[in-house]
Design a protein around this motif. Structure first.
Motif, PDB file in Angstrom:
ATOM      1  N   SER A 112     -85.917   7.475  -0.208  1.00  0.00           N
ATOM      2  CA  SER A 112     -86.625   6.681   0.796  1.00  0.00           C
ATOM      3  C   SER A 112     -85.856   6.709   2.110  1.00  0.00           C
ATOM      4  CB  SER A 112     -86.785   5.241   0.290  1.00  0.00           C
ATOM      5  OG  SER A 112     -86.609   4.335   1.346  1.00  0.00           O
ATOM      6  N   LYS A 113     -86.494   7.272   3.132  1.00  0.00           N
ATOM      7  CA  LYS A 113     -85.833   7.438   4.428  1.00  0.00           C
ATOM      8  C   LYS A 113     -85.607   6.103   5.126  1.00  0.00           C
ATOM      9  CE  LYS A 113     -86.091  11.841   6.646  1.00  0.00           C
ATOM     10  NZ  LYS A 113     -86.877  13.006   6.587  1.00  0.00           N
ATOM     11  N   TYR A 114     -86.486   5.156   4.858  1.00  0.00           N
ATOM     12  CA  TYR A 114     -86.455   3.936   5.660  1.00  0.00           C
ATOM     13  C   TYR A 114     -85.744   2.785   4.983  1.00  0.00           C
ATOM     14  CZ  TYR A 114     -89.642   6.711   8.292  1.00  0.00           C
ATOM     15  OH  TYR A 114     -90.180   7.741   9.013  1.00  0.00           O
ATOM     16  N   PHE A 115     -85.475   2.897   3.677  1.00  0.00           N
ATOM     17  CA  PHE A 115     -84.735   1.807   3.048  1.00  0.00           C
ATOM     18  C   PHE A 115     -83.425   2.287   2.430  1.00  0.00           C
ATOM     19  CE2 PHE A 115     -83.844  -0.910  -0.674  1.00  0.00           C
ATOM     20  CZ  PHE A 115     -83.436  -2.027   0.043  1.00  0.00           C
ATOM     21  N   ILE A 116     -83.521   3.234   1.479  1.00  0.00           N
ATOM     22  CA  ILE A 116     -82.317   3.620   0.737  1.00  0.00           C
ATOM     23  C   ILE A 116     -81.322   4.374   1.613  1.00  0.00           C
ATOM     24  CG2 ILE A 116     -81.486   5.024  -1.188  1.00  0.00           C
ATOM     25  CD1 ILE A 116     -84.003   4.208  -2.676  1.00  0.00           C
ATOM     26  N   ARG A 117     -81.852   5.251   2.483  1.00  0.00           N
ATOM     27  CA  ARG A 117     -80.940   6.037   3.307  1.00  0.00           C
ATOM     28  C   ARG A 117     -80.068   5.157   4.216  1.00  0.00           C
ATOM     29  NH1 ARG A 117     -81.053   9.580   8.163  1.00  0.00           N
ATOM     30  NH2 ARG A 117     -79.389  11.054   7.682  1.00  0.00           N
ATOM     31  N   PRO A 118     -80.665   4.198   4.951  1.00  0.00           N
ATOM     32  CA  PRO A 118     -79.803   3.330   5.768  1.00  0.00           C
ATOM     33  C   PRO A 118     -78.767   2.575   4.942  1.00  0.00           C
ATOM     34  CG  PRO A 118     -82.085   3.082   6.424  1.00  0.00           C
ATOM     35  CD  PRO A 118     -82.094   3.931   5.201  1.00  0.00           C
ATOM     36  N   VAL A 119     -79.156   2.136   3.743  1.00  0.00           N
ATOM     37  CA  VAL A 119     -78.193   1.414   2.901  1.00  0.00           C
ATOM     38  C   VAL A 119     -77.022   2.338   2.552  1.00  0.00           C
ATOM     39  CG1 VAL A 119     -77.829   0.356   0.649  1.00  0.00           C
ATOM     40  CG2 VAL A 119     -79.889  -0.192   1.954  1.00  0.00           C
ATOM     41  N   ALA A 120     -77.348   3.568   2.139  1.00  0.00           N
ATOM     42  CA  ALA A 120     -76.298   4.529   1.781  1.00  0.00           C
ATOM     43  C   ALA A 120     -75.402   4.820   2.991  1.00  0.00           C
ATOM     44  CB  ALA A 120     -76.923   5.812   1.248  1.00  0.00           C
ATOM     45  N   LEU A 121     -76.027   4.995   4.152  1.00  0.00           N
ATOM     46  CA  LEU A 121     -75.234   5.274   5.355  1.00  0.00           C
ATOM     47  C   LEU A 121     -74.336   4.090   5.694  1.00  0.00           C
ATOM     48  CD1 LEU A 121     -77.844   7.080   7.632  1.00  0.00           C
ATOM     49  CD2 LEU A 121     -75.902   8.079   6.436  1.00  0.00           C
ATOM     50  N   ILE A 124     -71.319   4.153   3.569  1.00  0.00           N
ATOM     51  CA  ILE A 124     -70.404   5.189   4.046  1.00  0.00           C
ATOM     52  C   ILE A 124     -69.606   4.694   5.255  1.00  0.00           C
ATOM     53  CG2 ILE A 124     -70.325   7.460   5.132  1.00  0.00           C
ATOM     54  CD1 ILE A 124     -72.673   8.252   3.312  1.00  0.00           C
ATOM     55  N   VAL A 125     -70.327   4.134   6.224  1.00  0.00           N
ATOM     56  CA  VAL A 125     -69.643   3.662   7.433  1.00  0.00           C
ATOM     57  C   VAL A 125     -68.674   2.537   7.082  1.00  0.00           C
ATOM     58  CG1 VAL A 125     -69.969   2.506   9.635  1.00  0.00           C
ATOM     59  CG2 VAL A 125     -71.504   4.332   8.973  1.00  0.00           C
ATOM     60  N   GLY A 126     -69.121   1.600   6.230  1.00  0.00           N
ATOM     61  CA  GLY A 126     -68.263   0.484   5.849  1.00  0.00           C
ATOM     62  C   GLY A 126     -66.980   0.963   5.221  1.00  0.00           C
ATOM     63  N   SER A 127     -67.098   1.914   4.313  1.00  0.00           N
ATOM     64  CA  SER A 127     -65.918   2.427   3.625  1.00  0.00           C
ATOM     65  C   SER A 127     -64.995   3.157   4.598  1.00  0.00           C
ATOM     66  CB  SER A 127     -66.370   3.372   2.510  1.00  0.00           C
ATOM     67  OG  SER A 127     -65.353   4.291   2.215  1.00  0.00           O
ATOM     68  N   ARG A 128     -65.579   3.914   5.515  1.00  0.00           N
ATOM     69  CA  ARG A 128     -64.762   4.714   6.420  1.00  0.00           C
ATOM     70  C   ARG A 128     -64.090   3.886   7.508  1.00  0.00           C
ATOM     71  NH1 ARG A 128     -65.395   9.754   7.983  1.00  0.00           N
ATOM     72  NH2 ARG A 128     -66.129   9.186  10.042  1.00  0.00           N
ATOM     73  N   ALA A 155     -59.594   4.539  -3.484  1.00  0.00           N
ATOM     74  CA  ALA A 155     -60.964   4.890  -3.866  1.00  0.00           C
ATOM     75  C   ALA A 155     -61.959   4.383  -2.822  1.00  0.00           C
ATOM     76  CB  ALA A 155     -61.286   4.318  -5.244  1.00  0.00           C
ATOM     77  N   LEU A 156     -61.804   3.124  -2.413  1.00  0.00           N
ATOM     78  CA  LEU A 156     -62.753   2.543  -1.463  1.00  0.00           C
ATOM     79  C   LEU A 156     -62.747   3.297  -0.135  1.00  0.00           C
ATOM     80  CD1 LEU A 156     -62.327  -1.297  -2.043  1.00  0.00           C
ATOM     81  CD2 LEU A 156     -64.266   0.141  -2.656  1.00  0.00           C
ATOM     82  N   ARG A 157     -61.561   3.650   0.311  1.00  0.00           N
ATOM     83  CA  ARG A 157     -61.462   4.362   1.584  1.00  0.00           C
ATOM     84  C   ARG A 157     -62.070   5.759   1.477  1.00  0.00           C
ATOM     85  NH1 ARG A 157     -61.739   6.887   5.371  1.00  0.00           N
ATOM     86  NH2 ARG A 157     -60.299   7.275   7.078  1.00  0.00           N
ATOM     87  N   SER A 158     -61.924   6.387   0.292  1.00  0.00           N
ATOM     88  CA  SER A 158     -62.335   7.789   0.158  1.00  0.00           C
ATOM     89  C   SER A 158     -63.833   7.964  -0.049  1.00  0.00           C
ATOM     90  CB  SER A 158     -61.595   8.437  -1.014  1.00  0.00           C
ATOM     91  OG  SER A 158     -60.209   8.274  -0.856  1.00  0.00           O
ATOM     92  N   ILE A 159     -64.501   6.924  -0.579  1.00  0.00           N
ATOM     93  CA  ILE A 159     -65.938   7.049  -0.844  1.00  0.00           C
ATOM     94  C   ILE A 159     -66.676   7.514   0.413  1.00  0.00           C
ATOM     95  CG2 ILE A 159     -68.045   5.736  -1.308  1.00  0.00           C
ATOM     96  CD1 ILE A 159     -66.347   3.976  -3.182  1.00  0.00           C
ATOM     97  N   GLY A 160     -66.405   6.831   1.508  1.00  0.00           N
ATOM     98  CA  GLY A 160     -67.107   7.154   2.750  1.00  0.00           C
ATOM     99  C   GLY A 160     -66.823   8.568   3.211  1.00  0.00           C
TER     100      GLY A 160
END
Lengths: 272, 266
Positions: A112-121, A124-128, A155-160
């Motif tokens: 889902s471009k409008y829900f799942i993708r933003p959550v995943a991104l 990623i940003v949070g971890s990085r 682990a947390l830092r590397s996920i992103g």
């Protein structure tokens, strides 16, 4: 781009027209002025006596630090082992979590471009955005000091990091190969297994060993905040000004990093 | 066997790529689809197996209307349509055998395909096909280690192992040298004859098309402007399809080549 006709009637080409050229010069001028101003500020805020003193102090520490205290090594084996474990297990955990996130974040595989993708991104940003030493500080407070806190911090830092590079690789794959797999009547999962996985495999292996290599380096300092590994010894030695021990620790870290670089280069070379 | 009725594809940009195409292809007939770049040849064949969704009209393969199928029924239907691509579209990092076997993905479950545990009958068939298309002994080579002609042979084997009724062939020779291009076209037409397959072959090379197919369809801006035997491709017809150009040379060359081939066959 500027093309104009000279008085003699021949066509003249210059990279920029006059206004653009003036703008470029003005930009350089401003840049140099900012640099000079900063230089002055820093210079004013510096206690030059200490700076003048620096070579002597550095020389002093160096003579105290050398030769390294080799016998201290027997107390270092265990922390080194911890450090390598923090980096390796931390990287492994991050990969297991990052791979599904990467597939959810890549625009061509996300459900889902409008829900799942933003959550995943966002994950990623949070971890990085948080450095592993800060993760470690938080985790030492939450789950107490030790190797576990360090491993989870890594682990947390590397996920992103892993997920970001991997999803970019997924987005750049050759569409034709997937099209061909789709045309055979393959299912969605088979498309991923045959069309996408083989294409991202070299990148995936490269990212993983690269991150492991970075994590070896990062885990050497985690001990500074109590998250286990060789950093604890480093901090303890510095606190009591045991410079020969510090020298040995730095040497051990250097060797560990060189070995990890060598291993990751070998792995990358083998898989491509 | 395959019937297109008022088949139309309009892209979101409003471009009409395929415009009201109606045609029928009987079992075993090999058809060349010619036309200038952008005439909608690729889109047309991709709309048949719905790699691209058609906008309206029907594509009927053996009494099944492909355009209305749900995703699982569509996957089943796709098994009966083998596709061959211009740039081969092999999975570059997999072996030749894995590429050929990927033609069976519609028939095996996910885990069997993930662990490469294909039924022995599929593997036997893969070896038979590799032998037939001329890439025997290459099973373990990686696809990216092959030459263009060999890759296209892998692509052909992958399409055939699906056990299709219809081949959709998109510019099979555009990336190949002239000799290999002929070999590949000959191979495709021979295999269609052997197995009684119908085929739609998109092709730029009019001369090559005339040598090997029994029927030519000319497409211009998504519409069928010619449908007939290759002998009927006169300069006037080619001008109609592609625009003004001196076509005599193209056609003459074909006739000579055609005789050559006829002699070789005889």
């Amino acid at each position: 781009m500027a093309v104009f006709t000279s008085q003699a009637g021949s066509k003249i080409w210059q990279r920029r027209d006059r206004n653009a050229q003036l703008l470029v010069w003005a930009g350089w001028m401003a840049g140099i002025m900012v640099f000079m101003y900063c230089w002055q500020q820093i210079s004013r805020a510096t206690t030059w006596v200490f700076v003048m003193d620096a070579p002597r102090i550095a020389d002093d520490i160096l003579t105290r630090a050398l030769p390294p205290r080799w016998s201290y090594m027997e107390q270092l084996w265990w922390p080194v082992w911890d450090t390598i474990n923090i980096a390796t297990i931390g990287t492994a955990i991050s990969i297991i979590i990052a791979v599904p996130i990467a597939f959810l974040a890549a625009s061509n595989t996300t459900p889902s471009k409008y829900f799942i993708r933003p959550v995943a991104l966002f994950i990623i940003v949070g971890s990085r955005s948080i450095n592993s030493i800060i993760w470690a500080l938080l985790l030492v407070t939450i789950i107490g000091p030790g190797v576990l806190a360090g491993t989870i911090a890594i682990a947390l830092r590397s996920i992103g990091f892993v997920a970001k590079l991997l999803y970019e690789a997924i987005e750049e794959i050759d569409r034709n190969q997937i099209e061909a797999i789709t045309a055979t009547g393959a299912s969605r999962w088979q498309e991923i297994a045959y069309g996408i996985v083989p294409q991202i495999m070299p990148t995936f292996a490269g990212i993983s060993v690269f991150r492991w290599d970075i994590n070896i380096r990062e885990s050497t300092v985690l001990g500074y905040v109590g998250a286990g590994g060789i950093g604890m010894q480093l901090q303890a030695s510095m606190n009591v000004l045991a410079w020969p021990q510090v020298a040995l620790i730095l040497l051990v870290i250097l060797v560990a990093v060189v070995i990890s670089e060598w291993v990751s280069a070998k792995v990358r070379g083998a898989i491509i | 066997m395959l019937r297109l009725e008022n088949f139309t594809k309009r892209y979101l940009t409003g471009d009409l790529a395929v415009n009201n195409v109606t045609l029928e292809i009987p079992t075993g007939q090999v058809v060349a689809l010619i036309g200038p770049s952008g005439a909608g040849k690729s889109t047309l064949i991709r709309c048949i197996n719905r790699l691209v969704e058609p906008t309206s009209g029907a594509a009927i393969l053996d009494d099944i209307n492909l355009t209305v199928l749900g995703s699982s029924a569509l996957r089943k239907a796709r098994r009966h349509m083998g596709m061959i691509f211009q740039e081969y579209a092999l999975v570059e990092r997999l072996s030749v055998m894995e590429n050929v076997l990927s033609g069976r993905l519609g028939y095996v479950g996910f885990w069997r395909s993930w662990f490469r545990k294909f039924p022995q009958s599929d593997i036997d068939e893969a070896f038979r096909l590799m032998e037939r298309v001329g890439i025997a002994d290459m099973a373990d080579k990686r696809a990216d280690a092959l030459s263009g002609g060999q890759r296209q042979r892998v692509g052909i084997a992958r399409a055939l192992i699906q056990n299709p009724k219809l081949l959709l062939v998109d510019e099979p020779t555009a990336s190949l040298d002239p000799k290999t291009a002929r070999q590949i076209m000959r191979l495709i037409t021979e295999l269609c004859a052997e197995r009684g397959l119908a085929a739609i072959v998109n092709i730029h090379d009019v001369a090559l098309a005339q040598m090997y197919v029994e029927r030519v369809i000319g497409l211009r801006t998504g519409e069928v402007v010619f449908d007939g035997p290759p002998e009927d491709l006169t300069p006037e017809v080619l001008t109609d399809i592609y625009g003004e150009e001196d076509w005599e040379a193209t056609i003459e060359e074909v006739e000579e080549n055609g005789e050559e081939i006829a002699e070789a066959v005889a």
